[in-house]
Design a protein around this motif. Sequence first.
Motif, PDB file in Angstrom:
ATOM      1  N   THR A  33       1.637  10.170  -9.701  1.00 49.44           N
ATOM      2  CA  THR A  33       0.687  10.258 -10.806  1.00 49.44           C
ATOM      3  C   THR A  33      -0.085  11.572 -10.765  1.00 49.44           C
ATOM      4  N   GLN A  34      -0.428  12.025  -9.555  1.00 50.63           N
ATOM      5  CA  GLN A  34      -1.183  13.264  -9.397  1.00 50.63           C
ATOM      6  C   GLN A  34      -0.293  14.510  -9.442  1.00 50.63           C
ATOM      7  N   GLY A  35       1.015  14.321  -9.596  1.00 52.87           N
ATOM      8  CA  GLY A  35       1.927  15.445  -9.714  1.00 52.87           C
ATOM      9  C   GLY A  35       2.358  16.056  -8.388  1.00 52.87           C
ATOM     10  N   HIS A  36       2.311  15.290  -7.306  1.00 50.59           N
ATOM     11  CA  HIS A  36       2.656  15.785  -5.968  1.00 50.59           C
ATOM     12  C   HIS A  36       4.044  15.321  -5.528  1.00 50.59           C
ATOM     13  N   ARG A  37       5.038  15.548  -6.380  1.00 50.48           N
ATOM     14  CA  ARG A  37       6.380  15.082  -6.044  1.00 50.48           C
ATOM     15  C   ARG A  37       7.414  16.213  -6.095  1.00 50.48           C
ATOM     16  N   ALA A  38       7.035  17.401  -5.768  1.00 46.75           N
ATOM     17  CA  ALA A  38       7.928  18.558  -5.905  1.00 46.75           C
ATOM     18  C   ALA A  38       9.282  18.308  -5.246  1.00 46.75           C
ATOM     19  N   THR A  39       9.307  18.049  -3.959  1.00 51.61           N
ATOM     20  CA  THR A  39      10.577  17.794  -3.269  1.00 51.61           C
ATOM     21  C   THR A  39      10.759  16.325  -2.927  1.00 51.61           C
ATOM     22  N   GLY A  40       9.675  15.563  -2.947  1.00 47.52           N
ATOM     23  CA  GLY A  40       9.744  14.152  -2.580  1.00 47.52           C
ATOM     24  C   GLY A  40       9.659  13.923  -1.083  1.00 47.52           C
ATOM     25  N   LYS A  41       9.531  15.001  -0.297  1.00 50.10           N
ATOM     26  CA  LYS A  41       9.504  14.854   1.160  1.00 50.10           C
ATOM     27  C   LYS A  41       8.259  14.120   1.652  1.00 50.10           C
ATOM     28  N   LEU A  42       7.116  14.368   1.022  1.00 48.18           N
ATOM     29  CA  LEU A  42       5.902  13.676   1.444  1.00 48.18           C
ATOM     30  C   LEU A  42       6.022  12.178   1.196  1.00 48.18           C
ATOM     31  N   ILE A  43       6.496  11.822   0.035  1.00 49.89           N
ATOM     32  CA  ILE A  43       6.666  10.394  -0.287  1.00 49.89           C
ATOM     33  C   ILE A  43       7.667   9.762   0.677  1.00 49.89           C
ATOM     34  N   ALA A  44       8.742  10.465   0.959  1.00 47.61           N
ATOM     35  CA  ALA A  44       9.747   9.936   1.884  1.00 47.61           C
ATOM     36  C   ALA A  44       9.214   9.811   3.304  1.00 47.61           C
ATOM     37  N   SER A  45       8.177  10.581   3.644  1.00 49.18           N
ATOM     38  CA  SER A  45       7.640  10.546   5.004  1.00 49.18           C
ATOM     39  C   SER A  45       6.619   9.425   5.220  1.00 49.18           C
ATOM     40  N   LEU A  46       6.190   8.752   4.159  1.00 50.48           N
ATOM     41  CA  LEU A  46       5.183   7.694   4.297  1.00 50.48           C
ATOM     42  C   LEU A  46       5.720   6.557   5.164  1.00 50.48           C
ATOM     43  N   ARG A  47       4.945   6.191   6.166  1.00 56.03           N
ATOM     44  CA  ARG A  47       5.315   5.105   7.079  1.00 56.03           C
ATOM     45  C   ARG A  47       4.097   4.266   7.402  1.00 56.03           C
ATOM     46  N   LYS A  48       4.326   3.040   7.845  1.00 55.51           N
ATOM     47  CA  LYS A  48       3.250   2.168   8.305  1.00 55.51           C
ATOM     48  C   LYS A  48       3.689   1.480   9.582  1.00 55.51           C
ATOM     49  N   ASN A  49       2.694   1.136  10.381  1.00 55.13           N
ATOM     50  CA  ASN A  49       2.967   0.451  11.635  1.00 55.13           C
ATOM     51  C   ASN A  49       1.855  -0.553  11.875  1.00 55.13           C
ATOM     52  N   LEU A 106       0.817  -1.208   0.000  1.00 52.29           N
ATOM     53  CA  LEU A 106       0.000   0.000   0.000  1.00 52.29           C
ATOM     54  C   LEU A 106       0.854   1.261   0.000  1.00 52.29           C
ATOM     55  N   LEU A 107       1.978   1.247   0.712  1.00 51.57           N
ATOM     56  CA  LEU A 107       2.879   2.398   0.689  1.00 51.57           C
ATOM     57  C   LEU A 107       3.380   2.675  -0.724  1.00 51.57           C
ATOM     58  N   VAL A 108       3.726   1.621  -1.443  1.00 49.59           N
ATOM     59  CA  VAL A 108       4.168   1.772  -2.832  1.00 49.59           C
ATOM     60  C   VAL A 108       3.031   2.359  -3.672  1.00 49.59           C
ATOM     61  N   ASP A 109       1.809   1.854  -3.452  1.00 50.64           N
ATOM     62  CA  ASP A 109       0.656   2.373  -4.189  1.00 50.64           C
ATOM     63  C   ASP A 109       0.388   3.840  -3.851  1.00 50.64           C
ATOM     64  N   PHE A 110       0.479   4.201  -2.561  1.00 52.20           N
ATOM     65  CA  PHE A 110       0.274   5.587  -2.150  1.00 52.20           C
ATOM     66  C   PHE A 110       1.300   6.494  -2.834  1.00 52.20           C
ATOM     67  N   ALA A 111       2.559   6.091  -2.799  1.00 52.80           N
ATOM     68  CA  ALA A 111       3.630   6.886  -3.405  1.00 52.80           C
ATOM     69  C   ALA A 111       3.391   7.041  -4.901  1.00 52.80           C
ATOM     70  N   GLN A 112       3.010   5.967  -5.563  1.00 53.07           N
ATOM     71  CA  GLN A 112       2.759   6.024  -7.002  1.00 53.07           C
ATOM     72  C   GLN A 112       1.593   6.946  -7.314  1.00 53.07           C
ATOM     73  N   GLU A 113       0.568   6.928  -6.483  1.00 47.71           N
ATOM     74  CA  GLU A 113      -0.579   7.808  -6.690  1.00 47.71           C
ATOM     75  C   GLU A 113      -0.179   9.274  -6.531  1.00 47.71           C
ATOM     76  N   LEU A 114       0.661   9.581  -5.558  1.00 49.99           N
ATOM     77  CA  LEU A 114       1.149  10.954  -5.396  1.00 49.99           C
ATOM     78  C   LEU A 114       1.924  11.408  -6.633  1.00 49.99           C
TER      79      LEU A 114
END
Length: 72
Positions: free
Chosen positions: A26-42, A16-24
Amino acid sequence: MERDIILGLDKLGEELLVDFAQELITQGHRATGKLIASLRKNTLITGDGYRLIFTANDYGLYLETGRKKGKY
């Protein structure tokens, strides 16, 4: 059995983390990549079962739910 459940949830969480990152991306939300890098699961064991919890930088919530025009 509990170990198998935890392993299964961990694997699902990683997928799911991979899917979330890919969706971001795809939607063009990768300006700095900080949000994608912050994705975590527990994975948590609770009194009534299991929980798979996802976290990200706070502004990820605005991308998910939006915000009213002119509001910060």
